[in-house]
Motif scaffolding. Structure first.
Motif, short mmCIF file in Angstrom:
data_model
loop_
_atom_site.label_atom_id
_atom_site.label_comp_id
_atom_site.label_asym_id
_atom_site.label_seq_id
_atom_site.Cartn_x
_atom_site.Cartn_y
_atom_site.Cartn_z
N ALA A 30 53.67 38.14 23.51
CA ALA A 30 53.63 39.02 24.68
C ALA A 30 53.02 40.39 24.36
O ALA A 30 52.17 40.90 25.10
N GLU A 31 53.43 40.98 23.24
CA GLU A 31 52.94 42.32 22.92
C GLU A 31 51.44 42.30 22.62
O GLU A 31 50.72 43.21 23.04
N ALA A 32 50.98 41.26 21.95
CA ALA A 32 49.55 41.17 21.64
C ALA A 32 48.75 40.98 22.92
O ALA A 32 47.67 41.58 23.09
N ARG A 33 49.25 40.18 23.84
CA ARG A 33 48.56 39.99 25.12
C ARG A 33 48.52 41.30 25.92
O ARG A 33 47.50 41.65 26.52
N GLU A 34 49.65 41.99 25.92
CA GLU A 34 49.71 43.27 26.63
C GLU A 34 48.69 44.26 26.07
O GLU A 34 47.96 44.93 26.82
N MET A 35 48.61 44.34 24.73
CA MET A 35 47.66 45.25 24.10
C MET A 35 46.22 44.84 24.34
O MET A 35 45.34 45.67 24.55
N LEU A 36 45.96 43.53 24.33
CA LEU A 36 44.61 43.05 24.59
C LEU A 36 44.20 43.37 26.02
O LEU A 36 43.05 43.74 26.28
N GLY A 37 45.14 43.25 26.96
CA GLY A 37 44.85 43.63 28.33
C GLY A 37 44.47 45.09 28.44
O GLY A 37 43.53 45.46 29.15
N PHE A 38 45.18 45.94 27.69
CA PHE A 38 44.86 47.38 27.68
C PHE A 38 43.45 47.60 27.12
O PHE A 38 42.67 48.38 27.67
N VAL A 39 43.12 46.92 26.02
CA VAL A 39 41.78 47.04 25.43
C VAL A 39 40.72 46.64 26.45
O VAL A 39 39.68 47.31 26.58
N GLN A 40 40.98 45.57 27.19
CA GLN A 40 40.00 45.11 28.18
C GLN A 40 39.84 46.10 29.33
O GLN A 40 38.74 46.27 29.86
N VAL A 41 40.92 46.77 29.71
CA VAL A 41 40.80 47.82 30.73
C VAL A 41 39.91 48.94 30.21
O VAL A 41 39.01 49.43 30.91
N GLU A 42 40.15 49.35 28.96
CA GLU A 42 39.39 50.46 28.38
C GLU A 42 37.91 50.12 28.18
O GLU A 42 37.06 51.01 28.19
N THR A 43 37.61 48.85 28.00
CA THR A 43 36.21 48.44 27.79
C THR A 43 35.57 47.91 29.07
O THR A 43 34.46 47.38 29.02
N GLY A 44 36.27 48.04 30.19
CA GLY A 44 35.69 47.68 31.48
C GLY A 44 35.74 46.22 31.85
O GLY A 44 35.13 45.81 32.85
N GLU A 45 36.48 45.42 31.11
CA GLU A 45 36.59 43.98 31.41
C GLU A 45 37.79 43.77 32.35
O GLU A 45 38.81 43.19 31.99
N LEU A 46 37.64 44.25 33.57
CA LEU A 46 38.78 44.34 34.48
C LEU A 46 39.29 42.98 34.94
O LEU A 46 40.50 42.78 35.10
N ASP A 47 38.40 42.03 35.18
CA ASP A 47 38.84 40.69 35.60
C ASP A 47 39.65 40.01 34.51
O ASP A 47 40.68 39.38 34.78
N SER A 48 39.18 40.15 33.26
CA SER A 48 39.91 39.54 32.14
C SER A 48 41.26 40.23 31.96
O SER A 48 42.27 39.58 31.69
#
Length: 380
Positions: free
Chosen positions: A66-84
């Motif tokens: 869960a924590e890794a997925r949450e952090m990866l989601g944050f990384v994707q927000v910061e890099t503009g991968e909003l759908d992912s």
């Protein structure tokens, strides 16, 4: 004749021994906890691509961590991968089968931010985040630190303030918009009486209610809570919060306070387009006020023409940076150009220094509100 004894080949023995040592000292795979810590450090350093690699390694070993997925989601927000990012955060909350037993509040918060076109859904997501955080605050388990409780409070207030923003914008014409804003902010300040964002939000509400005196008190209280902090103090609000306060201060004609905040921001990051725009707008308004005979703190002997020239320099810098960065805020650029044209028609030309800085993308403004030799400026 006796048989020769079978002597060991010393070279083979050495190889065998070395192989044994290599086998026994084979490095073990890093623990998931250590990979999480490394990814957290890289995220703090804004090295999102390298952080992503560590998070992917974790998810290859535990696909529902869960924590890794949450952090990866944050990384994707910061890099503009909003759908992912939206897909990952959705997987962390019910009814997803891979959602943890206690979903992270941040998943609801990010999903709400990613649901700009549906304010009612966003409100519901913020409410669910708030409910989770309030439960964590009330539980205060034996393993929960005071720092964690403080963070939960901050996140809970942020959820409430975000709900207020929706009521003040997308749902502002609803009959109960005003009462909802008041009740949400009352709750926010009960949770954290000195929360900067809650105080600023309440000040904005008071301005919309035509109660400027109350708004002024709230805005100045918000600023007083952090104005003396060092530039690297972790308690210093992010640029977005400080810029939001600056807009409010300009609306209240508190120019000196607004300019102090803006020049601190530009000293830390002289590539911030919005800060240059607001500084230019601040000087423009100050010029108007001085021209009409007003007395403004910190202006001293400057004429209205001096202030308008400073405004021109800042706005030209804003325009140049906007183009260089391909900044997405076209409304900001449009207003900056409108002000520049107005200054041009009034005969206000940029200073030679300001013109050079705008062309080269260098920071700095003509008016010095503090001795640069005494300022501790850290460029980022």
């Amino acid at each position: 004749m006796g048989r020769l004894k079978n002597k060991k080949n010393p070279l083979k023995a050495a190889k065998s021994s070395a192989a044994g040592v290599a086998s026994s000292s084979k490095p073990t795979a890093p623990s998931i906890e250590s990979l999480i810590e490394k990814a957290q450090t890289l995220i703090v350093q804004c090295d999102y691509e390298l952080a992503r690699k560590f998070l992917v390694r974790i998810l290859e070993r535990d696909s529902i961590h869960a924590e890794a997925r949450e952090m990866l989601g944050f990384v994707q927000v910061e890099t503009g991968e909003l759908d992912s990012a939206r897909e990952i955060f959705t997987s962390l909350i019910p009814p997803s089968k891979s959602a943890p037993s206690r979903p992270p509040a941040s998943a609801y918060l990010y999903l709400a931010q990613l649901t700009e076109d549906d304010p009612r859904t966003a409100l519901n997501l913020y409410q669910q985040a708030f409910d989770l955080l309030l439960a964590l605050i009330k539980e205060r388990s034996s393993v929960t630190t005071e720092e964690q409780i403080a963070e939960y409070r901050k996140m809970a207030v942020r959820a409430l303030v975000s709900m207020v923003e929706i009521w003040m914008t997308d749902l502002c014409f609803e009959e109960d918009a005003e009462s909802n804003c008041d009740s949400l902010l009352t709750l926010a300040l009960e949770i954290d009486p000195n929360n900067v964002e809650a105080l600023q939000s309440l000040a904005s509400v008071r301005m919309s209610q035509q109660r400027p005196d109350e708004a002024r008190v709230l805005a100045e209280k918000s600023w007083s809570l952090w104005k003396d902090l060092d530039a690297d103090d972790p308690l210093l609000p992010p640029f977005s919060v400080r810029l939001s306060l600056t807009r409010l201060l300009l609306e209240l004609s508190l120019y000196h306070q607004a300019l102090t905040i803006l020049q601190d921001i530009i000293a830390s990051d002289d590539q911030d387009v919005e800060a240059w725009y607001l500084e230019g707008w601040c000087f423009f308004l100050m010029g108007d006020a001085v021209k009409e005979g007003a007395t403004i703190e910190g202006v001293d002997e400057l004429t209205w023409e001096d202030l308008k020239r400073d405004a021109r320099d800042c706005l030209e810098m804003c325009k140049g940076l906007h183009k260089a960065q391909e900044h997405p805020d076209e409304q900001l650029l449009s207003h900056a150009i409108e002000l520049i044209n107005e200054l041009e028609n009034a005969g206000i030309k940029p200073s030679p220094e300001g013109q050079d800085e705008a062309q080269n993308g260098d920071g700095g403004s003509e008016t010095e509100w503090e001795d640069e030799d005494d300022a501790d400026v850290e460029m980022s």
